[in-house]
Design a protein around this motif. Structure first.
Motif, PDB file in Angstrom:
ATOM      1  N   THR A 165      33.532  74.873  49.643  1.00 26.97           N
ATOM      2  CA  THR A 165      33.309  74.580  51.185  1.00 26.97           C
ATOM      3  C   THR A 165      32.181  73.610  50.515  1.00 26.97           C
ATOM      4  O   THR A 165      32.136  72.515  51.259  1.00 26.97           O
ATOM      5  CB  THR A 165      31.959  75.650  51.157  1.00 26.97           C
ATOM      6  N   TYR A 166      31.621  73.009  49.202  1.00 29.32           N
ATOM      7  CA  TYR A 166      31.301  72.657  49.110  1.00 29.32           C
ATOM      8  C   TYR A 166      31.915  71.161  48.698  1.00 29.32           C
ATOM      9  O   TYR A 166      31.883  69.765  49.313  1.00 29.32           O
ATOM     10  CB  TYR A 166      30.043  73.057  48.109  1.00 29.32           C
ATOM     11  N   VAL A 167      33.298  71.794  48.027  1.00 28.85           N
ATOM     12  CA  VAL A 167      34.010  70.734  47.983  1.00 28.85           C
ATOM     13  C   VAL A 167      34.922  69.876  49.426  1.00 28.85           C
ATOM     14  O   VAL A 167      34.721  68.207  48.542  1.00 28.85           O
ATOM     15  CB  VAL A 167      34.755  71.710  46.513  1.00 28.85           C
ATOM     16  N   ALA A 168      34.661  70.500  50.296  1.00 29.18           N
ATOM     17  CA  ALA A 168      35.261  70.179  51.273  1.00 29.18           C
ATOM     18  C   ALA A 168      34.704  68.961  52.016  1.00 29.18           C
ATOM     19  O   ALA A 168      34.882  67.973  52.263  1.00 29.18           O
ATOM     20  CB  ALA A 168      36.198  71.385  51.900  1.00 29.18           C
ATOM     21  N   GLU A 169      33.332  69.825  52.813  1.00 30.52           N
ATOM     22  CA  GLU A 169      32.409  68.725  52.414  1.00 30.52           C
ATOM     23  C   GLU A 169      32.129  66.938  51.844  1.00 30.52           C
ATOM     24  O   GLU A 169      32.274  65.831  52.639  1.00 30.52           O
ATOM     25  CB  GLU A 169      31.184  69.594  52.411  1.00 30.52           C
ATOM     26  N   LEU A 170      32.672  67.304  51.053  1.00 29.30           N
ATOM     27  CA  LEU A 170      32.759  66.376  49.650  1.00 29.30           C
ATOM     28  C   LEU A 170      33.983  65.179  50.373  1.00 29.30           C
ATOM     29  O   LEU A 170      33.574  63.865  50.020  1.00 29.30           O
ATOM     30  CB  LEU A 170      31.754  66.463  48.670  1.00 29.30           C
ATOM     31  N   THR A 182      34.442  65.693  57.510  1.00 23.52           N
ATOM     32  CA  THR A 182      34.062  66.650  58.496  1.00 23.52           C
ATOM     33  C   THR A 182      34.837  67.739  57.468  1.00 23.52           C
ATOM     34  O   THR A 182      36.117  67.512  57.936  1.00 23.52           O
ATOM     35  CB  THR A 182      34.072  66.484  59.669  1.00 23.52           C
ATOM     36  N   ALA A 183      34.754  69.027  57.178  1.00 21.73           N
ATOM     37  CA  ALA A 183      34.755  69.397  56.700  1.00 21.73           C
ATOM     38  C   ALA A 183      35.837  71.125  57.696  1.00 21.73           C
ATOM     39  O   ALA A 183      36.048  71.635  57.783  1.00 21.73           O
ATOM     40  CB  ALA A 183      34.352  70.296  55.734  1.00 21.73           C
ATOM     41  N   ALA A 184      34.716  71.332  58.711  1.00 17.78           N
ATOM     42  CA  ALA A 184      35.192  72.438  59.907  1.00 17.78           C
ATOM     43  C   ALA A 184      33.817  71.791  61.070  1.00 17.78           C
ATOM     44  O   ALA A 184      33.331  71.053  61.091  1.00 17.78           O
ATOM     45  CB  ALA A 184      34.772  73.217  59.657  1.00 17.78           C
ATOM     46  N   GLY A 185      34.845  72.029  62.347  1.00 19.89           N
ATOM     47  CA  GLY A 185      33.595  71.957  63.480  1.00 19.89           C
ATOM     48  C   GLY A 185      33.615  70.698  64.350  1.00 19.89           C
ATOM     49  O   GLY A 185      34.686  69.925  63.689  1.00 19.89           O
ATOM     50  N   GLY A 217      33.658  82.945  53.710  1.00 20.82           N
ATOM     51  CA  GLY A 217      32.772  81.749  53.792  1.00 20.82           C
ATOM     52  C   GLY A 217      33.508  81.102  54.580  1.00 20.82           C
ATOM     53  O   GLY A 217      32.599  80.315  55.449  1.00 20.82           O
ATOM     54  N   ALA A 218      34.885  81.482  55.387  1.00 26.18           N
ATOM     55  CA  ALA A 218      35.273  80.730  55.940  1.00 26.18           C
ATOM     56  C   ALA A 218      37.082  80.762  56.403  1.00 26.18           C
ATOM     57  O   ALA A 218      37.792  80.615  55.947  1.00 26.18           O
ATOM     58  CB  ALA A 218      36.065  79.436  55.454  1.00 26.18           C
ATOM     59  N   PRO A 219      36.012  81.778  57.754  1.00 29.12           N
ATOM     60  CA  PRO A 219      37.597  82.442  57.817  1.00 29.12           C
ATOM     61  C   PRO A 219      38.391  81.535  58.733  1.00 29.12           C
ATOM     62  O   PRO A 219      38.208  80.832  59.356  1.00 29.12           O
ATOM     63  CB  PRO A 219      36.982  83.554  59.022  1.00 29.12           C
ATOM     64  N   PRO A 220      39.628  82.298  58.494  1.00 30.30           N
ATOM     65  CA  PRO A 220      40.723  81.733  59.526  1.00 30.30           C
ATOM     66  C   PRO A 220      40.718  81.574  60.708  1.00 30.30           C
ATOM     67  O   PRO A 220      40.274  82.316  61.466  1.00 30.30           O
ATOM     68  CB  PRO A 220      41.820  82.387  58.772  1.00 30.30           C
TER      69      PRO A 220
END
Length: 313
Positions: free
Chosen positions: A261-266, A270-273, A298-301
């Motif tokens: 999740t942290y990698v996606a944010e970096l 926007t990682a989600a939402g 921690g990241a449900p489909p």
């Protein structure tokens, strides 16, 4: 001159006392190392218990993460207000799905669950925003077949993701068209109330089929609201320049597995939402499948129904 038998008795008594003392001394001598031994055993027991507990927790987490993928995506709903959207288009609902990732593990049953989830929402439009597959049409055509059952008042649309370019993008574009979806390859269509556009994924640049915003969005009426389908969130910067009102994306999986999740944010704006970039809004779905191991933590489909709202309503 002495007591008869005194010497042997004294000797026996002395010997007995010596044995008792020796025995007691032996007990004292053994008591010293016994305590550290018991302490070592206790620490070993605790270490093994902690390790077993951690293994059980990890196995449970992976098991639940696998179950969350195989049971199908969750349904999310969000409302996005658009200033240019006319009253007649207020409440228009787009079912957004991305990153289905059909492959050796996620096959036809996975597609069927996603189609059923989408159809239950009775959407006005379906947007499949890339990374449908991880393999060729020859291998995965049957797995994609349930997409033929998608139902939406204004049809279903598709844009390429980076994984299509690893899997034969041209063949997949032709195949999804056969399944009843309309590919938007750097093009747009005018719907009642807004323009819907789609651009190829940036991975297509290596094949001479990258995104072309001018082709997709040029010469349009800027007073009309616009919705852009673009697989990767990083494409938002070009969307802002093109005056897009809303971009719908996937690609990130929301990180899929902590600490991803942290990698996606970096790696993504926007990682989600839903977030706003100037006058352009960006919504990123976590996607409906998984890449690599079919596990999400921690990241449900999800499949997201995006409801457009007119600020004039």
């Amino acid at each position: 001159g002495g007591v008869p038998g005194g010497s042997p008795v004294g000797s026996a008594a002395g010997s007995a006392m010596g044995s008792a003392a020796e025995s007691a001394g032996g007990s004292v001598a053994l008591a010293g190392p016994a305590e550290p031994a018991r302490g070592h055993s206790r620490r070993l027991f605790i270490a093994r218990t902690v390790a077993a507990g951690a293994t059980a927790v990890a196995a449970g987490t992976v098991g639940y993460g696998t179950y969350s993928v195989l049971r199908g995506p969750r349904l999310k709903r969000i409302t996005v207000p658009l200033a240019k959207l006319p009253r007649r288009a207020h409440g228009f609902r787009i079912a957004v799905v991305s990153d289905i990732h059909l492959g050796p593990i996620l096959g036809r049953a996975h597609t069927q669950r996603i189609v059923e989830t989408i159809n239950r929402t009775s959407p006005d439009l379906v947007a499949v925003v890339g990374d449908l597959v991880d393999g060729s049409v020859a291998d995965l055509g049957p797995a994609a077949e349930p997409l033929r059952g998608l139902r939406a008042r204004h049809g279903s649309y598709f844009v390429t993701g980076n994984h299509e370019y690893y899997s034969g993008a041209d063949q997949w574009v032709d195949h999804v068209r056969e399944l009843g979806l309309r590919p938007l390859e750097n093009e747009r269509t005018e719907l009642a109330g807004f323009d819907l556009a789609g651009v190829n994924d940036i991975s297509g640049e290596d094949e001479g089929h990258g995104p072309d915003y001018g082709k997709a969005l040029g010469d349009r009426d800027p007073s009309r609201a616009s919705v852009l389908l673009a697989h990767q969130p990083v494409m938002i910067h070009e969307a802002v320049k093109a005056g897009v009102d809303l971009q719908l994306s996937g690609h990130t999986h929301g990180g899929q597995l902590w600490p991803g999740t942290y990698v996606a944010e970096l790696a993504n704006p926007t990682a989600a939402g839903l977030e706003r970039y100037g006058d352009t809004q960006l919504y990123v779905t976590r996607g409906a499948g998984a890449w690599g191991p079919p596990v999400r933590v921690g990241a449900p489909p999800d499949v997201t129904v995006v409801e457009l709202a007119s600020t004039r309503a």
